[in-house]
Write a protein that holds these residues in place. Structure first.
Motif, PDB file in Angstrom:
ATOM      1  N   TYR A   1      35.944 -59.266 -26.922  1.00 44.63           N
ATOM      2  CA  TYR A   1      36.035 -58.170 -27.885  1.00 44.63           C
ATOM      3  C   TYR A   1      35.631 -58.730 -29.242  1.00 44.63           C
ATOM      4  O   TYR A   1      36.244 -59.675 -29.730  1.00 44.63           O
ATOM      5  CB  TYR A   1      37.452 -57.609 -27.963  1.00 44.63           C
ATOM      6  CG  TYR A   1      37.831 -56.803 -26.742  1.00 44.63           C
ATOM      7  CD1 TYR A   1      37.663 -55.422 -26.723  1.00 44.63           C
ATOM      8  CD2 TYR A   1      38.344 -57.426 -25.616  1.00 44.63           C
ATOM      9  CE1 TYR A   1      37.999 -54.690 -25.602  1.00 44.63           C
ATOM     10  CE2 TYR A   1      38.677 -56.697 -24.486  1.00 44.63           C
ATOM     11  CZ  TYR A   1      38.507 -55.330 -24.487  1.00 44.63           C
ATOM     12  OH  TYR A   1      38.834 -54.594 -23.379  1.00 44.63           O
TER      13      TYR A   1
ATOM     14  N   CYS B   1      35.098 -57.705 -33.192  1.00 46.16           N
ATOM     15  CA  CYS B   1      35.404 -56.690 -34.212  1.00 46.16           C
ATOM     16  C   CYS B   1      34.519 -56.955 -35.433  1.00 46.16           C
ATOM     17  O   CYS B   1      34.673 -57.974 -36.105  1.00 46.16           O
ATOM     18  CB  CYS B   1      36.876 -56.745 -34.592  1.00 46.16           C
ATOM     19  SG  CYS B   1      37.366 -55.426 -35.715  1.00 46.16           S
TER      20      CYS B   1
ATOM     21  N   ALA C   1      41.834 -53.428 -34.968  1.00 43.25           N
ATOM     22  CA  ALA C   1      42.390 -52.782 -33.780  1.00 43.25           C
ATOM     23  C   ALA C   1      43.562 -53.622 -33.291  1.00 43.25           C
ATOM     24  O   ALA C   1      43.683 -54.805 -33.616  1.00 43.25           O
ATOM     25  CB  ALA C   1      41.336 -52.646 -32.686  1.00 43.25           C
TER      26      ALA C   1
ATOM     27  N   ARG D   1      40.968 -58.446 -36.167  1.00 47.08           N
ATOM     28  CA  ARG D   1      40.512 -58.057 -37.506  1.00 47.08           C
ATOM     29  C   ARG D   1      39.003 -58.194 -37.630  1.00 47.08           C
ATOM     30  O   ARG D   1      38.349 -58.819 -36.794  1.00 47.08           O
ATOM     31  CB  ARG D   1      41.176 -58.937 -38.559  1.00 47.08           C
ATOM     32  CG  ARG D   1      42.683 -58.802 -38.607  1.00 47.08           C
ATOM     33  CD  ARG D   1      43.304 -59.867 -39.476  1.00 47.08           C
ATOM     34  NE  ARG D   1      43.053 -61.163 -38.822  1.00 47.08           N
ATOM     35  CZ  ARG D   1      42.956 -62.313 -39.444  1.00 47.08           C
ATOM     36  NH1 ARG D   1      43.100 -62.390 -40.722  1.00 47.08           N
ATOM     37  NH2 ARG D   1      42.718 -63.419 -38.777  1.00 47.08           N
ATOM     38  N   LYS D   2      38.493 -57.660 -38.714  1.00 47.66           N
ATOM     39  CA  LYS D   2      37.067 -57.742 -39.031  1.00 47.66           C
ATOM     40  C   LYS D   2      36.590 -59.186 -38.937  1.00 47.66           C
ATOM     41  O   LYS D   2      37.240 -60.109 -39.435  1.00 47.66           O
ATOM     42  CB  LYS D   2      36.840 -57.205 -40.447  1.00 47.66           C
ATOM     43  CG  LYS D   2      35.419 -57.306 -40.923  1.00 47.66           C
ATOM     44  CD  LYS D   2      35.286 -56.795 -42.336  1.00 47.66           C
ATOM     45  CE  LYS D   2      33.859 -56.956 -42.829  1.00 47.66           C
ATOM     46  NZ  LYS D   2      33.686 -56.419 -44.162  1.00 47.66           N
TER      47      LYS D   2
ATOM     48  N   ASN E   1      36.906 -62.354 -33.007  1.00 49.18           N
ATOM     49  CA  ASN E   1      36.760 -61.919 -31.623  1.00 49.18           C
ATOM     50  C   ASN E   1      37.854 -62.519 -30.758  1.00 49.18           C
ATOM     51  O   ASN E   1      38.469 -63.523 -31.108  1.00 49.18           O
ATOM     52  CB  ASN E   1      35.372 -62.262 -31.069  1.00 49.18           C
ATOM     53  CG  ASN E   1      35.274 -63.675 -30.561  1.00 49.18           C
ATOM     54  OD1 ASN E   1      35.091 -64.591 -31.335  1.00 49.18           O
ATOM     55  ND2 ASN E   1      35.417 -63.850 -29.272  1.00 49.18           N
TER      56      ASN E   1
ATOM     57  N   VAL F   1      42.822 -48.224 -32.384  1.00 48.44           N
ATOM     58  CA  VAL F   1      41.691 -48.516 -33.257  1.00 48.44           C
ATOM     59  C   VAL F   1      41.847 -47.764 -34.579  1.00 48.44           C
ATOM     60  O   VAL F   1      42.012 -46.551 -34.600  1.00 48.44           O
ATOM     61  CB  VAL F   1      40.364 -48.119 -32.567  1.00 48.44           C
ATOM     62  CG1 VAL F   1      39.172 -48.461 -33.449  1.00 48.44           C
ATOM     63  CG2 VAL F   1      40.238 -48.805 -31.208  1.00 48.44           C
TER      64      VAL F   1
ATOM     65  N   THR G   1      36.400 -48.678 -37.761  1.00 50.15           N
ATOM     66  CA  THR G   1      36.308 -49.879 -36.932  1.00 50.15           C
ATOM     67  C   THR G   1      35.066 -49.838 -36.041  1.00 50.15           C
ATOM     68  O   THR G   1      34.734 -48.809 -35.471  1.00 50.15           O
ATOM     69  CB  THR G   1      37.569 -50.034 -36.058  1.00 50.15           C
ATOM     70  OG1 THR G   1      38.698 -50.180 -36.924  1.00 50.15           O
ATOM     71  CG2 THR G   1      37.488 -51.242 -35.153  1.00 50.15           C
TER      72      THR G   1
ATOM     73  N   ILE H   1      33.555 -52.100 -32.810  1.00 54.64           N
ATOM     74  CA  ILE H   1      33.876 -53.130 -31.822  1.00 54.64           C
ATOM     75  C   ILE H   1      32.763 -53.185 -30.778  1.00 54.64           C
ATOM     76  O   ILE H   1      32.232 -52.145 -30.382  1.00 54.64           O
ATOM     77  CB  ILE H   1      35.216 -52.823 -31.120  1.00 54.64           C
ATOM     78  CG1 ILE H   1      36.373 -52.958 -32.111  1.00 54.64           C
ATOM     79  CG2 ILE H   1      35.444 -53.743 -29.922  1.00 54.64           C
ATOM     80  CD1 ILE H   1      37.720 -52.602 -31.543  1.00 54.64           C
TER      81      ILE H   1
END
Length: 182
Positions: free
Chosen positions: A53, A55, A60, A73-74, A77, A93, A97, A99
């Protein structure tokens, strides 16, 4: 994330199932939440599959039951791999955002990297039954590839080739930097 959890409202879900890659399926999903409120959906980390994942914007939260959750967070991953069991979770989420989700089976990853003499710890025989979880900041080289996935406009046939190449590029860059913690 299940499709039905994200179809409504001012959100977009673009799912690309890349054709069989060395006899294994790779999945790449982009998700952008532009709505004004928090959105949540249920999904499962599948046994024997490596889940990434990434971001790119916003934040999220992965909820793994009532007592454990993790925020992504931004520019961070998560890497998840559990060979023992499937892990259901709820992904909440925040507005704004972006992702990208990438998954590949352990067998598919092995087919891509087994020829390399340096190997990846996750592919070592002594680690075959071990769980791997990792959180890391997304390096600039990966950020460029991830942003290009969101920003490209291609026709369907060209898009399949493009996303196939980008999935392979993400995997090669991810594992060239550092291996996940055991």
């Amino acid at each position: 994330m299940e499709k039905n959890a994200v179809e409504a409202g001012n959100r977009s879900l673009n799912e690309i199932i890349i054709p069989r890659l060395l006899k294994e399926e790779v999945e790449l999903i982009t998700y952008e939440h532009n709505g004004p409120e928090l959105v949540a959906g249920n999904d499962t980390l599948k046994r024997g599959v490596i889940h990434f994942y990434f971001c790119l914007e916003g934040m999220a939260t992965f909820g793994f039951g009532p007592h454990y959750s993790r925020e992504i967070r931004k520019n961070f991953n998560y890497f998840f791999y559990n060979p023992e069991k499937e892990l259901p979770f709820e992904l909440s989420v925040e507005p704004g955002t972006k992702i990208i989700y990438l998954s590949i089976s352990i067998h598919g990853l092995h087919a891509l990297f087994a020829h390399d003499g340096n190997g990846l710890p996750i592919l070592d025989k002594e680690n075959a039954g071990r769980k791997f979880y990792d959180e890391r900041e997304i390096p600039p080289s990966l950020r460029i590839v991830l942003n290009s996935i969101f920003n490209v406009q291609l026709n369907e046939s060209a898009a399949r080739v493009y996303y196939h190449g980008k999935a392979l590029e993400l995997l090669s860059l991810y594992f060239s930097n550092r291996v996940p913690d055991i």
